[in-house]
Design a protein around this motif. Structure first.
Motif, PDB file in Angstrom:
ATOM      1  N   THR A 147       0.833  -1.209   0.000  1.00  0.00           N
ATOM      2  CA  THR A 147       0.000   0.000   0.000  1.00  0.00           C
ATOM      3  C   THR A 147       0.864   1.255   0.000  1.00  0.00           C
ATOM      4  OG1 THR A 147      -1.785  -1.141   1.176  1.00  0.00           O
ATOM      5  CG2 THR A 147      -1.810   1.253   1.226  1.00  0.00           C
ATOM      6  N   VAL A 148       1.904   1.257   0.827  1.00  0.00           N
ATOM      7  CA  VAL A 148       2.812   2.404   0.885  1.00  0.00           C
ATOM      8  C   VAL A 148       3.498   2.611  -0.463  1.00  0.00           C
ATOM      9  CG1 VAL A 148       4.966   3.243   1.917  1.00  0.00           C
ATOM     10  CG2 VAL A 148       3.159   2.304   3.378  1.00  0.00           C
ATOM     11  N   LEU A 153      -1.051   7.907   0.751  1.00  0.00           N
ATOM     12  CA  LEU A 153      -1.986   8.041   1.865  1.00  0.00           C
ATOM     13  C   LEU A 153      -2.362   6.672   2.405  1.00  0.00           C
ATOM     14  CD1 LEU A 153      -4.485  10.770   0.591  1.00  0.00           C
ATOM     15  CD2 LEU A 153      -2.703  11.052   2.333  1.00  0.00           C
ATOM     16  N   PHE A 154      -2.604   6.608   3.707  1.00  0.00           N
ATOM     17  CA  PHE A 154      -3.051   5.373   4.339  1.00  0.00           C
ATOM     18  C   PHE A 154      -4.200   5.718   5.277  1.00  0.00           C
ATOM     19  CE2 PHE A 154      -3.286   1.779   7.114  1.00  0.00           C
ATOM     20  CZ  PHE A 154      -2.781   0.705   6.397  1.00  0.00           C
ATOM     21  N   ALA A 155      -5.320   5.009   5.122  1.00  0.00           N
ATOM     22  CA  ALA A 155      -6.496   5.263   5.957  1.00  0.00           C
ATOM     23  C   ALA A 155      -6.523   4.289   7.131  1.00  0.00           C
ATOM     24  CB  ALA A 155      -7.770   5.115   5.125  1.00  0.00           C
ATOM     25  N   THR A 156      -6.580   4.825   8.343  1.00  0.00           N
ATOM     26  CA  THR A 156      -6.736   3.983   9.520  1.00  0.00           C
ATOM     27  C   THR A 156      -8.227   3.761   9.783  1.00  0.00           C
ATOM     28  OG1 THR A 156      -6.620   5.932  10.955  1.00  0.00           O
ATOM     29  CG2 THR A 156      -4.576   4.727  10.548  1.00  0.00           C
ATOM     30  N   VAL A 157      -8.541   2.732  10.542  1.00  0.00           N
ATOM     31  CA  VAL A 157      -9.925   2.323  10.756  1.00  0.00           C
ATOM     32  C   VAL A 157     -10.508   3.041  11.966  1.00  0.00           C
ATOM     33  CG1 VAL A 157     -11.489   0.390  11.191  1.00  0.00           C
ATOM     34  CG2 VAL A 157      -9.475   0.075   9.734  1.00  0.00           C
ATOM     35  N   VAL A 202       2.720   1.474  12.950  1.00  0.00           N
ATOM     36  CA  VAL A 202       3.258   0.389  12.116  1.00  0.00           C
ATOM     37  C   VAL A 202       3.483   0.901  10.695  1.00  0.00           C
ATOM     38  CG1 VAL A 202       2.838  -1.912  11.182  1.00  0.00           C
ATOM     39  CG2 VAL A 202       2.084  -1.358  13.512  1.00  0.00           C
ATOM     40  N   VAL A 203       2.488   1.607  10.170  1.00  0.00           N
ATOM     41  CA  VAL A 203       2.569   2.132   8.804  1.00  0.00           C
ATOM     42  C   VAL A 203       3.748   3.095   8.670  1.00  0.00           C
ATOM     43  CG1 VAL A 203       1.374   3.497   7.055  1.00  0.00           C
ATOM     44  CG2 VAL A 203       0.100   1.840   8.417  1.00  0.00           C
ATOM     45  N   ARG A 204       3.927   3.965   9.633  1.00  0.00           N
ATOM     46  CA  ARG A 204       5.033   4.925   9.560  1.00  0.00           C
ATOM     47  C   ARG A 204       6.388   4.221   9.626  1.00  0.00           C
ATOM     48  NH1 ARG A 204       3.288   9.896   9.275  1.00  0.00           N
ATOM     49  NH2 ARG A 204       1.292  10.509  10.230  1.00  0.00           N
ATOM     50  N   PRO A 213       7.332   8.921   1.594  1.00  0.00           N
ATOM     51  CA  PRO A 213       6.438   9.773   2.393  1.00  0.00           C
ATOM     52  C   PRO A 213       5.058   9.124   2.494  1.00  0.00           C
ATOM     53  CG  PRO A 213       6.664  10.657   0.181  1.00  0.00           C
ATOM     54  CD  PRO A 213       7.635   9.518   0.279  1.00  0.00           C
ATOM     55  N   ILE A 214       4.416   9.306   3.625  1.00  0.00           N
ATOM     56  CA  ILE A 214       3.075   8.739   3.793  1.00  0.00           C
ATOM     57  C   ILE A 214       2.239   9.682   4.649  1.00  0.00           C
ATOM     58  CG2 ILE A 214       3.626   7.400   5.867  1.00  0.00           C
ATOM     59  CD1 ILE A 214       1.414   6.168   2.989  1.00  0.00           C
ATOM     60  N   GLY A 215       1.009   9.894   4.236  1.00  0.00           N
ATOM     61  CA  GLY A 215       0.068  10.644   5.040  1.00  0.00           C
ATOM     62  C   GLY A 215      -0.932   9.698   5.669  1.00  0.00           C
TER      63      GLY A 215
END
Length: 296
Positions: A147-148, A153-157, A202-204, A213-215
């Motif tokens: 996904t990264v 962008l990454f959507a958390t639940v 975890v994502v970061r 980079p990730i938002g």
């Protein structure tokens, strides 16, 4: 002492493969080896000569006749009956940390029904209520990495993010090996990782290791359920399954109902370090056409 003869249902899956590597000539059982988990006669024949069964078969989404009821409930009843016919002494079942009745989730409820069947079987047993498990071939690090690589962008639940306690697969297997021996008899125990953190953390960590980079954006649970349904319909391995959305919405840190804790020497101790993440990372690139069901 002679090592026990082991049979592993779901033996070609993520956990089953890692477990099978710890034993010499285990009996590996799965659809890929030609045995359905609810086929009592075939299971009994496969279990012949085995002392203990590691029941790892499970699904996180329903596809065709592979339903939660068939795989988790009827499959477990078949494993119990086959074990009795074959003279198996013990079943070690891998369940889910928050499996419980009457919660509105077919996944959670079917896993609980399987637990109850094992406890009522009259056989010796260990039930491992495990949390989020990671390692090479997993969903957590694999899907986060891809996904990264696909999106910035990454959507958390959920708008209020819950925590997880990821368990390295090698430490989960350590617990299973102990239970397949002479430990944890007639116990239901929780298996959680040593570190409690939010999924966004975890994502970061994954993004930092990839130098991308990730938002991180919070998304309402209903939106992630919609995404889960869409990816279950369209992807070979869903980006996120509806059952996984439910897990993350609740958090994957503590067992319900309350269960026994592992003995101190069996509790997972490894943190989610860069080395642990790197070892679990897939070789592939971002999500693409080949991940869709229509790609063949």
């Amino acid at each position: 002492m002679t090592a026990p003869r082991i049979a592993i249902t779901g033996g070609t899956g993520f956990i089953g493969r890692h477990l099978a590597e710890r034993f010499e000539n285990p009996v590996v059982i799965s659809r890929r080896t030609g045995i359905e988990v609810d086929n009592v006669s075939a299971l009994a024949a496969a279990f012949a000569g085995c002392d203990v069964v590691a029941h790892c078969a499970g699904i996180n989404r329903e596809i065709g006749d592979q339903t939660y009821d068939r795989v988790h409930v009827r499959g477990t009843l078949a494993v119990i009956e086959a074990a009795k016919r074959a003279g198996v002494k013990k079943i070690v079942m891998l369940s889910f940390l928050r499996a419980r009745p009457d919660c509105g989730s077919p996944y959670h409820e079917s896993k609980w029904a399987a637990e109850e069947a094992i406890r009522a079987s009259g056989l010796d047993y260990t039930i491992l209520k495990a949390g989020m498990i990671y390692g090479l071939g997993d969903h957590l690090i694999d899907h986060t990495t891809r996904t990264v690589k696909t999106l910035p962008l990454f959507a958390t639940v959920g708008l209020h993010e819950r925590t997880v306690r990821p368990v390295p697969v090698e430490e989960l297997v350590d617990v299973m090996v102990a239970a397949l021996g002479d430990r944890l008899e007639r116990k239901t125990v929780e298996v959680v990782g040593a570190e409690e953190l939010k999924l966004s953390k975890v994502v970061r960590r994954v993004a930092d290791l990839l130098e991308r980079p990730i938002g991180i954006v919070p998304a309402p649970v209903w939106a992630l359920y919609a995404l889960g349904q869409l990816t279950e319909w369209t992807m070979k391995v869903p980006l996120v399954a509806k059952a996984q959305v439910r897990m993350l919405a609740e958090g994957v840190s503590h067992a319900v109902p309350g269960t026994e804790l592992l003995p101190e020497d069996l509790r997972p101790k490894k943190l989610l370090t860069k080395a642990q993440i790197r070892a679990a990372m897939p070789d592939g690139g971002p999500f693409g056409w080949n991940d869709l069901l229509i790609s063949g």
